[in-house]
Design an enzyme around this catalytic site. Structure first.
Site, PDB file in Angstrom:
ATOM      1  CD1 TRP A 101      39.463  38.681  41.460  1.00 54.95           C
ATOM      2  CD2 TRP A 101      39.242  36.653  40.538  1.00 54.95           C
ATOM      3  NE1 TRP A 101      38.599  37.953  42.236  1.00 54.95           N
ATOM      4  CE2 TRP A 101      38.442  36.712  41.708  1.00 54.95           C
ATOM      5  CE3 TRP A 101      39.270  35.472  39.799  1.00 54.95           C
ATOM      6  CZ2 TRP A 101      37.671  35.626  42.129  1.00 54.95           C
ATOM      7  CZ3 TRP A 101      38.499  34.394  40.233  1.00 54.95           C
ATOM      8  CH2 TRP A 101      37.709  34.483  41.374  1.00 54.95           C
ATOM      9  CG  ASP A 172      38.231  40.300  35.011  1.00 56.78           C
ATOM     10  OD1 ASP A 172      37.031  40.587  35.153  1.00 56.78           O
ATOM     11  OD2 ASP A 172      38.814  39.432  35.692  1.00 56.78           O
ATOM     12  CE  LYS A 196      32.707  38.790  41.983  1.00 52.57           C
ATOM     13  NZ  LYS A 196      33.800  38.617  41.050  1.00 52.57           N
TER      14      LYS A 196
END
Ligand SMILES: *Cc1c(COP(=O)(O)O)cnc(C)c1O
Length: 294
Positions: A101, A172, A196
């Site tokens: 990511w 993030d 998530k």
């Protein structure tokens, strides 16, 4: 029969939340309308979004000089939004390449024409450890430093924040948002899709320090922080149902003792799995153990 989805996201929602959604779905707050039908300009929805914002503030102890915003477009949308809104001085970003990511965030900024300096990468170690960059960096070179607090795919996490001098830190937090305690004031900006940990996919939370929010021209309105601040996250039609459902999860989180409470539960669950792996002769956990890596 209940089936648990152990994948990183979209993830299991608390049972009481699903039950409450089910009960309230035909008529929210005795309005005679479903949450999926009400106007986002109604007083009813104002109460829902304002309560969700307040619960984010309470749970994460968000300082008053930070905005809490609700976007669409996921973490991926923020890979574009963050440089477009924040990289206005140097158009240059520092990145710790800790996994998939982080790489994706860097690639998106590069595509949009920003210079991305990868300060350190653990790619050649298959991301089994975290990048450790200890040379000083300066705000006179970079608009911000991007880190991924939890590397969803690789299994490493920054439990303490790396050195970043006077450079604004962007986190993030997509896959450990409210799963463990972070100090919001350590960051200039935090973002993550809620799916998530916090709700159904469709809402992206952004927590940003107010001095970083400036009017920026020639960027898409739906990614424009200053517009969203001005319009209380309702520049266009927000995902009403998803914000409502996320709000219910936030209330549930408070009942679990907030982030500190859920962090304890998460650590117990993680230990069950990691202790088993560490003791196993069949399976091996390749993630390096050190003070900042799980
Ligand atoms: C899942 C994930 C993303 C991408 O999120 P989307 O909401 O699917 O765009 C970004 N960063 C991390 C760390 C993730 O786990």
């Amino acid at each position: 029969m209940t089936i648990y989805n152990f994948a990183a996201g979209p993830a299991t929602l608390p049972d009481p939340v699903i039950k409450q959604i089910q009960a309230e779905l035909p008529s929210i707050n005795d309005s005679g309308m479903s949450i999926m039908e009400i106007s986002h300009r109604s007083a009813l929805f104002d109460d829902i979004i304002n309560a969700a914002e307040q619960d984010v503030r309470d749970l994460m102890h968000v300082p008053n000089n930070y905005h809490v915003l609700f976007f669409q477009g996921g973490g991926t949308g923020q890979f574009a939004a963050v440089p477009m809104n924040l990289a206005t001085t140097h158009k240059r970003i520092a990145l710790l390449d800790s996994g998939h990511w982080a790489t994706r965030a860097g690639d998106e900024a590069t595509n949009l024409g920003y210079q991305v300096d990868v300060l350190d990468s653990t790619k050649d170690q298959h991301y089994q450890a975290l990048p450790q960059y200890d040379k000083p960096i300066s705000a006179s070179d970079y608009d911000y430093l991007h880190i991924t607090t939890n590397n969803t795919i690789e299994g490493t996490a920054y439990h303490t924040i790396p050195e970043h001098g006077d450079v604004t830190l962007v986190g993030d937090l997509s896959s450990n948002f409210m799963a463990e305690e972070y100090n919001v004031a350590d960051f200039g900006l935090i973002f993550g899709g809620v799916q998530k940990n916090l709700g159904p996919a469709g809402v992206t939370l952004v927590i940003v320090r107010d001095d970083l929010v400036k009017p920026v021209e020639h960027i898409p309105s739906i990614l424009n922080y200053s517009l969203f601040v001005k319009k209380n996250s309702m520049f266009n039609t927000p995902p009403v149902f998803n914000i409502y459902a996320t709000g219910l999860v936030l209330k549930w989180l408070k009942e679990q003792g907030g982030i500190a409470g859920i962090q304890k539960v998460n650590q117990q669950k993680a230990s069950l799995l990691y202790d088993f792996l560490d003791d196993s002769k069949l399976f091996a956990n390749h993630i390096k153990k050190n003070p900042i890596v799980r």
